[in-house]
Design an enzyme around this catalytic site. Structure first.
Site, PDB file in Angstrom:
ATOM      1  N   SER A   1      -1.765 -10.752  10.803  1.00 31.05           N
ATOM      2  CA  SER A   1      -2.220  -9.941   9.644  1.00 31.05           C
ATOM      3  C   SER A   1      -3.088  -8.881   9.962  1.00 31.05           C
ATOM      4  O   SER A   1      -2.722  -7.878  11.111  1.00 31.05           O
ATOM      5  CB  SER A   1      -3.055 -10.628   8.544  1.00 31.05           C
ATOM      6  OG  SER A   1      -3.258 -10.045   7.395  1.00 31.05           O
TER       7      SER A   1
ATOM      8  N   TYR B   1       1.450  -1.448   2.724  1.00 30.69           N
ATOM      9  CA  TYR B   1       1.197  -2.059   3.931  1.00 30.69           C
ATOM     10  C   TYR B   1      -0.095  -3.170   3.614  1.00 30.69           C
ATOM     11  O   TYR B   1       0.161  -4.256   3.948  1.00 30.69           O
ATOM     12  CB  TYR B   1       0.520  -1.252   4.805  1.00 30.69           C
ATOM     13  CG  TYR B   1      -0.131  -1.881   6.204  1.00 30.69           C
ATOM     14  CD1 TYR B   1       0.869  -2.417   7.088  1.00 30.69           C
ATOM     15  CD2 TYR B   1      -1.191  -2.195   6.518  1.00 30.69           C
ATOM     16  CE1 TYR B   1       0.590  -2.889   8.421  1.00 30.69           C
ATOM     17  CE2 TYR B   1      -1.819  -2.807   7.648  1.00 30.69           C
ATOM     18  CZ  TYR B   1      -0.783  -3.166   8.562  1.00 30.69           C
ATOM     19  OH  TYR B   1      -1.084  -3.557   9.582  1.00 30.69           O
TER      20      TYR B   1
ATOM     21  N   LYS C   1       0.439  -7.605   3.905  1.00 27.52           N
ATOM     22  CA  LYS C   1      -0.636  -8.212   4.462  1.00 27.52           C
ATOM     23  C   LYS C   1      -1.422  -9.192   3.568  1.00 27.52           C
ATOM     24  O   LYS C   1      -1.775 -10.473   4.052  1.00 27.52           O
ATOM     25  CB  LYS C   1      -1.620  -7.401   5.329  1.00 27.52           C
ATOM     26  CG  LYS C   1      -1.165  -6.728   6.351  1.00 27.52           C
ATOM     27  CD  LYS C   1      -0.457  -7.444   7.367  1.00 27.52           C
ATOM     28  CE  LYS C   1       0.050  -6.494   8.414  1.00 27.52           C
ATOM     29  NZ  LYS C   1       0.862  -7.443   9.663  1.00 27.52           N
TER      30      LYS C   1
END
Length: 280
Positions: free
Chosen positions: A133, A148, A152
């Site tokens: 992650s 993004y 994650k």
């Protein structure tokens, strides 16, 4: 000797990890979208590193990669979902296709590979899944990287549920949360096709990402690789989430403090509302 399948090994953290695994005497199937990007690794570690073409967004390639790794290694002890990409753009700027592509790489691909590897690990009675992650998977919002961060955050949620599901089966799960490392991540970051002048000021953040590989204050990918090896080799139980790299703990401590303050503010707001309703 452990048998590893590691995605995204053409550069950066994945490449450093493949080298560290080979140096430790283990065997690794290292993947990248193009196998020619892995030629240097294979030449340096013949018999230790085997190259494999894999785009984690492609379902058939994922299945073929797991099958090939099992055929070559006789099993898979460690799966490292490392492949990643970055997309820069405000929420209003990112279109559906760009968002889907980002989530395919950061969430759907790792989920798919995990699903494919689990029957192998269940048959073995052991295994370790390492999902890579980032500190942004728990940090406060950063403008321009919503897609993004969403990937994650979702990967961390999946990993938390996965860890609870597979612990009784003898399978371990770790989420590595890198802070700042000197890699080409920022250089390779793509931009949303639509850029609006109202969000132009966030260009400074993009510039920060672009210069990551030249920043002397950022971490060495080799140090990250050693941290992964320590976690995998640890005999005692390890935390689900492991921050690593310069500033990682400080950034997450700041995010925790901000979340605590937000929770307190929300509680105070709702308490005040309840008092007013009662008074009425």
């Amino acid at each position: 000797m452990r048998r590893w399948l590691v995605t995204g090994c053409s550069s950066g953290l994945g490449k450093a990890l493949a080298v560290a695994v080979a140096r430790a005497g283990d065997q690794v199937v290292a993947t990248a979208r193009r196998t020619d990007a892995l030629a240097e690794l294979v030449e340096a570690w013949p018999g230790r590193i085997s190259p494999l073409a894999l785009d984690v967004r492609d379902a058939q390639q994922c299945k073929d990669a797991v099958d090939a790794a099992v055929d070559q290694l006789g099993g898979i002890d460690v799966l490292v979902n490392n492949a990643g990409s970055g997309l820069f753009g405000a929420v209003e700027e990112v279109c559906d296709d760009e968002l889907r592509d980002q989530l395919e790489t950061l969430l759907v691909g790792p989920w798919r590979l995990t699903r494919l590897v689990l029957p192998v690990m269940r048959a073995q009675g052991a295994g370790h899944i390492v999902n890579v992650s980032s500190v942004v998977g728990r940090m406060w919002a950063m403008p321009g990287v919503a897609a993004y961060m969403s990937g994650k955050y979702a990967l961390e949620g999946m990993s938390q549920a996965l860890a609870a599901e597979v612990a009784p089966l003898g399978i371990r799960v770790t989420v590595m949360e890198p802070g700042g490392f000197a890699t080409r991540y920022g250089t390779a970051m793509t931009e949303a096709c639509v850029r609006l002048p109202e969000y132009a000021s966030y260009g400074e953040i993009l510039g920060m990402f672009r210069g990551m590989d030249q920043n002397p204050d950022l971490g060495d990918p080799d140090d990250y690789a050693q941290a992964v090896l320590r976690i995998v080799a640890a005999e005692q139980p390890t935390p689900l989430r492991v921050p690593v790299g310069p500033g990682a703990y400080e950034m997450l401590a700041g995010a925790h403090q901000a979340a605590t303050e937000e929770l307190g503010a929300a509680s105070a707001l709702m308490t005040e509302a309840e008092v007013l309703e009662t008074a009425e």
